[in-house]
Design an enzyme around this catalytic site. Structure first.
Site, short mmCIF file in Angstrom:
data_model
loop_
_atom_site.label_atom_id
_atom_site.label_comp_id
_atom_site.label_asym_id
_atom_site.label_seq_id
_atom_site.Cartn_x
_atom_site.Cartn_y
_atom_site.Cartn_z
N ARG A 141 0.93 -1.31 0.06
CA ARG A 141 -0.10 -0.08 -0.15
C ARG A 141 0.91 1.19 0.09
O ARG A 141 0.41 2.24 -0.52
CB ARG A 141 -1.08 -0.05 1.10
CG ARG A 141 -2.14 -0.85 0.90
CD ARG A 141 -3.05 -1.07 1.99
NE ARG A 141 -4.41 -1.63 1.68
CZ ARG A 141 -5.10 -2.04 2.51
NH1 ARG A 141 -5.23 -1.70 3.90
NH2 ARG A 141 -6.26 -2.48 2.14
N LYS A 190 -15.77 -15.49 5.69
CA LYS A 190 -17.09 -15.28 6.32
C LYS A 190 -17.92 -15.16 5.02
O LYS A 190 -17.89 -14.27 4.14
CB LYS A 190 -17.28 -14.29 7.09
CG LYS A 190 -16.62 -14.55 8.36
CD LYS A 190 -16.56 -13.25 9.00
CE LYS A 190 -18.09 -12.93 9.78
NZ LYS A 190 -17.97 -11.67 10.64
N GLY A 193 -7.15 -7.78 1.48
CA GLY A 193 -5.98 -7.65 2.05
C GLY A 193 -5.28 -9.00 2.10
O GLY A 193 -4.06 -9.03 1.89
N GLY A 203 -12.86 -4.51 1.24
CA GLY A 203 -14.25 -4.23 1.40
C GLY A 203 -14.54 -3.12 0.54
O GLY A 203 -15.60 -3.27 -0.46
P1 ADP Z 1 -9.69 -11.01 2.17
O1 ADP Z 1 -8.76 -10.11 3.05
O2 ADP Z 1 -8.78 -11.33 0.75
O3 ADP Z 1 -10.78 -10.23 1.42
P2 ADP Z 1 -10.80 -12.55 3.83
O4 ADP Z 1 -10.55 -11.57 5.05
O5 ADP Z 1 -12.27 -12.45 3.65
O6 ADP Z 1 -10.07 -12.18 2.79
O7 ADP Z 1 -10.65 -13.97 4.35
C1 ADP Z 1 -9.30 -14.24 4.91
C2 ADP Z 1 -9.31 -15.13 5.98
O8 ADP Z 1 -10.07 -16.37 5.82
C3 ADP Z 1 -7.88 -15.69 6.23
O9 ADP Z 1 -7.56 -15.29 7.70
C4 ADP Z 1 -7.94 -17.22 6.10
O10 ADP Z 1 -7.14 -17.92 7.28
C5 ADP Z 1 -9.63 -17.33 6.43
N1 ADP Z 1 -9.93 -18.62 5.95
C6 ADP Z 1 -9.63 -19.00 4.47
N2 ADP Z 1 -10.22 -20.49 4.57
C7 ADP Z 1 -10.69 -20.80 5.62
C8 ADP Z 1 -11.00 -21.99 6.22
N3 ADP Z 1 -11.08 -23.17 5.39
N4 ADP Z 1 -11.11 -22.09 7.51
C9 ADP Z 1 -10.93 -21.06 8.44
N5 ADP Z 1 -10.67 -19.82 7.89
C10 ADP Z 1 -10.39 -19.93 6.76
MG MG Z 2 -9.15 -9.76 5.18
#
Ligand code: ADP
Ligand code: MG
Length: 397
Positions: free
Chosen positions: A39, A200, A353, A376
């Site tokens: 960033r 989520k 992120g 987001g």
């Molecule tokens: P981004 O930041 O790329 O948008 P998110 O914040 O939505 O992604 O999700 C990232 C998190 O999801 C990571 O901390 C990862 O460990 C968790 N994650 C991914 N797959 C699983 C899983 N099968 N069980 C638990 N946590 C998971």
């Molecule tokens: Mg994230």
């Protein structure tokens, strides 16, 4: 959604002007050290351009989630050091966000100087968009440039309040984010394949429903896949699911079917009894996860199938890791998908992120067309929602 985003050109001659630049220096820290400086590097072109035009710069950003009061854990001191290295010039960090020390430092600065304020969220007025706080920030400069796309979905003082008080425009990074994401939202080349993962499903359902209007296929990984699998009757063991969103997931599946959008779920998953590096791992069928086991990554067959779909794509959007990639034993799925995305001959955009961190860890950042600095914010943009930080920089249509 029409209207033109004001850009640096709209601010006219910048020589000798003091400009407040809202940056997104919200970087991951570990024991006071920056672990990922993407960033910081991403906003450097805007800073260099403004300096070259003869401006005096006052930079500001939030970092982490301090609770409206100074907290050394979230000081921008490491950012000042890193930014100084990136720009190859002195960055003067002041020890505050408003007040006499800040005003003095800003008044002492001249063309070519860079002053960095402390973490905006040290003041409760930032998140509440307090008028007095916005006044104080705005009083530091004659114009405002916003390069913090990752904060554009927040109606905070440094994002909205200041932009309402000063001649304001988007920085180059903000401009590029909006260009790329507008193309993806309004006019993607087809086939358009989206890959969503992360923890989520509730975070991503809005994006799923919006994307179903334009994508040809959706590949679902990460923990969010288990809610999709569960509503189809799969045994998901102790994998992370959100039963209160099952109705929404069913609706998304029905919506996809009605629109002829392929939704591809994992076929195999890597499971363990615990999310730990030393846990015993096993790869099992995604619809038959043993009782007591947790799905923590997609398996190799899934990566292969996802890669097959990606190979035909002309536009790819990826947001959210395929598994708990922070733990090496569960990183292979994310790695495999990252390599597939990097290798496909398509317009490729990665946001979020954690997905961006995963990409950077693999050294693949330069192998995709655009890495969005906003997680987001990029999803809300694609959903077609109005981002307050952009609305305030947009000329009425
Ligand atoms: P981004 O930041 O790329 O948008 P998110 O914040 O939505 O992604 O999700 C990232 C998190 O999801 C990571 O901390 C990862 O460990 C968790 N994650 C991914 N797959 C699983 C899983 N099968 N069980 C638990 N946590 C998971
Ligand atoms: Mg994230």
């Amino acid at each position: 959604m029409g209207g033109r985003l004001r850009t640096i050109e709209d601010l006219g001659d910048l020589g000798g002007k003091r400009i407040l630049v809202r940056c997104d220096f919200n970087v991951p820290l570990q024991d006071g050290r920056i672990t990922e400086d993407f960033r910081i590097r991403a906003t450097a072109p805007t800073i260099r351009e403004l300096l070259a035009a003869g401006a005096t710069l006052v930079l500001c950003s939030h970092l982490g989630r301090p609770k409206g009061a100074p907290d050394t854990t979230y000081s921008l001191a490491p950012v000042a050091d890193r930014l100084g290295e990136v720009l190859d010039r002195e960055v003067r960090r002041v020890d505050g966000v408003t007040g006499p020390a800040v005003t003095d430092a800003v008044e002492a600065a001249g063309p070519g100087d860079v002053v960095l304020l402390e973490n905006l969220r040290f003041d409760p007025g930032e998140e509440s968009n307090d008028p007095a706080f916005a006044d104080a920030l705005a009083s530091l400069a004659e114009a405002y440039v916003d390069d913090a796309f990752g904060a554009a979905h927040r109606a905070h003082a440094s994002v909205v309040g200041v932009a309402e008080r000063l001649p304001s425009a988007a920085g180059r990074l903000m401009q590029r984010e909006v260009d790329v994401l507008s193309k993806l939202r309004d006019d993607p080349d087809e086939p358009f394949v989206a890959i969503l993962g992360g923890a989520k499903v509730s975070d991503k359902l809005g994006a799923v429903n919006a994307l179903l209007q334009s994508i040809d296929a959706l590949l679902v990984g990460g923990a969010m896949a288990f809610s999709f699998l569960a509503v189809q009757g799969a045994e998901v063991g102790r994998s992370l699911v959100e039963p209160d969103r099952y109705d929404d997931v069913r609706e998304a599946l029905a919506n996809a079917e009605a629109r002829g959008v392929l939704i591809q779920l994992p076929e195999d998953v890597v499971v363990a009894a615990e999310a730990a590096v030393d846990a015993r791992r096993e790869t099992v069928r995604a619809d038959a996860i043993p009782r007591g086991m947790i799905g923590l990554d997609v398996g190799p067959r899934t990566v292969e199938e996802f890669a097959r779909t990606l190979a035909d794509a002309k536009t790819v959007l990826w947001n959210g890791p395929m598994g708990m990639f922070e733990l090496e034993p569960f990183a292979a799925g994310t790695r495999g998908v990252a390599m597939a995305v990097a290798g496909v001959d398509a317009f490729t955009v990665v946001g979020g992120g954690d997905s961006v961190a995963a990409l950077a860890k693999l050294g693949l950042t330069d192998s995709v067309d655009h890495v969005s600095t906003g997680g987001g914010a990029s999803l809300e943009f694609i959903e077609g929602r109005e981002l307050p930080g952009l609305a305030v920089l947009t000329e009425p249509a």
